[in-house]
Motif scaffolding. Structure first.
Motif: not given
Length: 453
Positions: A275-281, A64-76
C-alpha cells in the motif's frame, strides 16, 4: 418482523447444515460478494490448519498499533471463525467484537437485499434449498459490515479449507498467508498432507503477496504450496521466527505463538509495503504484542474461589493442537494435583483418537494426570450419572495410557467445573491444583465464561 440481535442469530443458526454438502461454492453465492467493494477492502487472507486465529489477531494488532501512531489504518476489520462464546466475536472492528445493535442492523440490511434468506428450510432434506448456509452467511455479513464501516484494512480467516471455502470469493487480496499445515478435515480436504496443502493454497491469487510459515512437513508441503503459487505467477516466501519480536513476553508463549506472530508480522509489513504506507517501527511491534489478547488459547486463569487452583485453557481440537497443548501444560505443571477436563463432539473427527493423541502426549511429557473429567457440550446432554458408548471408549483409551487416573463423567460443563472445584477443595489448602481444559472451542468458551464471567 422482530429485528433484534437475538432474532438475527436465530435466523443464522437455522441455516446450519444437517449434512455436509459439496464444498464447492455455488455461483449464486459467489456472484453476490465477488464485487469491487469486497476487493477494495484491502484484505489479508489467512488459511492453515492451526494458528489461523492467532495469526489473524496478531496481524490486526500490529496494524492497529501502526495506525494509532501514524493515523492509517484508522480502522481495522477482522473476521475469524468459530466464535468462542458469543457470535459477534467473529466480526471485530479495531480488535473489538461489533456491538449487538449494529450486528442486528447490518444483518437485516442483508435480509432485505437477499430474498434467498427468506426461503424455507427443508428439515427432511437437511439442506437449505436456496441461499447461503450459516458459515457463508457469517462471511457475507462480515463483508457487508466492513464495507459499511469503511475499514482501511481487513484480515479474513478461512473456515476450514481454502480453494472451496466460502471466504475464497476474495478475488484481489493484498496478502495471502498459510499457517502451519497438518492432517485435519480429511473428509472434505482429502486423505494426504498434499491434498490439504492444495486446498489451503487455493487462497493464493495473482498480484497478491504469498507467505507461509516454515512448514513441519518440509519439502513435500512446501513443494505443493510453491506449485500452486507459481500457477498464479507468484512465489511463496517462507517465514521463520522473527528476532525483532520482543523476548520473554507471555503473549509469545509457547513457541508456536512466536511462529504465528512472525507470520503475522510478515503479513502486516507486506500489506504496508504493497500500500506504500511505510514500515513498522520497533515500537509498533512491541505495542502490537503487548496489546494482543486471544482468549482460549494458552490462557492461564487463577481460580477466583480457590487461590490454590489454577486453570489452563487451550481450544485445541485436532491431533496437532492437542499435542502442543499437552507440551505447553507440561512446561507449566509443578508439584500439584493435576486434572484434565476434556470433551470433543464433531462429525468429522474421532474424539477417541483425539483423546489418545492428548493422552500419549501427556504421558510422553511425563505429566501425571490425577483426575480426568469427561463432559459434553451438546445441546442435549445425557442424564446425570449416565454415560454413552463413546464415553466408555474414552475411559478405556485413557486408562490404557494413564491407569492411575480417577475418571469422572459430568453431563454439563457447569458440572465438570464444579466437580473439579470439589476435587481441588478436597485436597486441602496446602496443595496446588492445576487444571487443563482442552478438546474444543465449544468446551473452552463456556468454561471460560464460568471462570471469568
Amino acid at each position: 418482523m422482530d429485528r433484534t440481535y437475538e432474532r438475527a442469530i436465530e435466523i443464522i443458526d437455522s441455516r446450519n447444515r444437517v449434512q455436509r454438502p459439496d464444498p464447492r461454492p455455488t455461483d449464486a453465492v459467489r456472484s453476490k460478494v465477488a464485487a469491487d467493494k469486497v476487493n477494495n477492502l484491502r484484505i489479508i487472507h489467512v488459511a492453515g490448519t492451526k494458528g489461523k486465529g492467532s495469526t489473524c489477531s496478531f496481524a490486526e494488532s500490529f496494524l492497529r498499533a501502526y495506525g494509532e501512531r501514524t493515523g492509517c489504518p484508522a480502522k481495522t476489520g477482522m473476521y475469524t471463525s468459530p466464535h468462542l462464546i458469543y457470535p459477534e466475536e467473529r466480526i471485530r472492528l479495531n480488535g473489538v467484537p461489533i456491538d449487538r445493535s449494529r450486528f442486528a442492523t447490518y444483518f437485516f440490511e442483508l435480509w432485505d437485499r437477499l430474498p434467498q434468506l427468506q426461503s424455507v428450510y427443508d428439515s427432511n432434506k437437511g439442506v437449505v434449498e436456496r441461499g447461503p448456509r450459516t458459515l457463508q452467511l457469517y462471511a457475507l455479513l462480515a463483508f457487508h459490515i466492513f464495507i459499511r464501516e469503511e475499514v482501511q484494512v481487513t484480515i479474513f480467516e478461512t473456515h476450514s479449507g481454502g480453494e472451496y471455502d466460502a471466504t475464497n470469493v476474495i478475488e484481489r487480496p493484498v496478502v495471502t498467508a498459510v499457517t502451519t499445515l497438518g492432517m485435519d478435515h480429511i473428509c472434505t480436504l482429502g486423505p494426504t498432507i498434499e491434498n490439504i496443502a492444495w486446498h489451503k493454497a487455493g487462497i493464493f491469487k495473482s498480484g497478491a503477496v504469498v507467505l507461509s510459515t516454515t512448514q513441519d512437513g518440509g519439502t513435500t508441503v512446501e513443494r505443493v504450496l510453491n506449485e500452486r503459487a507459481a500457477a498464479r505467477g507468484e512465489a511463496v516466501r517462507f517465514v521463520g521466527n522473527d528476532d525483532r519480536l520482543p523476548a520473554g513476553m507471555r503473549q509469545l508463549e509457547p513457541a508456536v505463538q512466536m511462529q504465528n506472530a512472525s507470520l503475522a508480522l510478515a503479513a502486516a509489513e507486506a500489506w504496508l509495503d504493497e500500500r506504500g504506507a511505510g514500515k513498522l517501527d520497533p515500537s509498533d511491534i512491541r505495542s502490537g504484542v503487548e496489546q494482543w489478547s486471544w482468549p482460549g488459547r494458552f490462557q492461564i486463569i487463577p481460580d477466583i474461589s480457590n487461590e490454590h487452583c489454577t486453570w489452563y485453557l487451550d481450544a485445541a481440537h485436532n491431533d496437532m493442537s492437542v499435542v502442543i497443548a499437552a507440551q505447553w501444560f507440561a512446561t507449566q505443571a509443578r508439584q500439584a494435583v493435576t486434572i484434565l477436563i476434556f470433551s470433543h463432539i464433531n462429525e468429522l473427527r474421532d474424539s477417541v483418537a483425539l483423546l489418545k493423541s492428548l493422552a500419549t502426549a501427556l504421558r510422553d511429557t511425563e505429566v501425571k494426570i490425577d483426575h480426568v473429567v469427561f463432559t459434553s457440550y451438546d445441546k442435549m446432554p445425557t442424564k446425570e450419572g449416565a454415560s454413552t458408548e463413546n464415553d466408555d471408549l474414552l475411559r478405556e483409551v485413557w486408562h490404557g495410557l494413564h491407569p492411575e487416573s480417577r475418571v469422572w463423567w459430568e453431563p454439563s460443563i457447569d458440572g465438570a467445573v464444579n466437580r473439579t472445584r470439589s476435587v481441588a477443595a478436597n485436597h486441602g489448602d496446602r496443595i496446588q491444583t492445576q487444571v487443563l481444559i482442552t478438546g474444543s472451542q465449544h468446551l473452552v468458551g463456556p468454561a471460560l465464561n464460568i471462570l471469568q464471567p
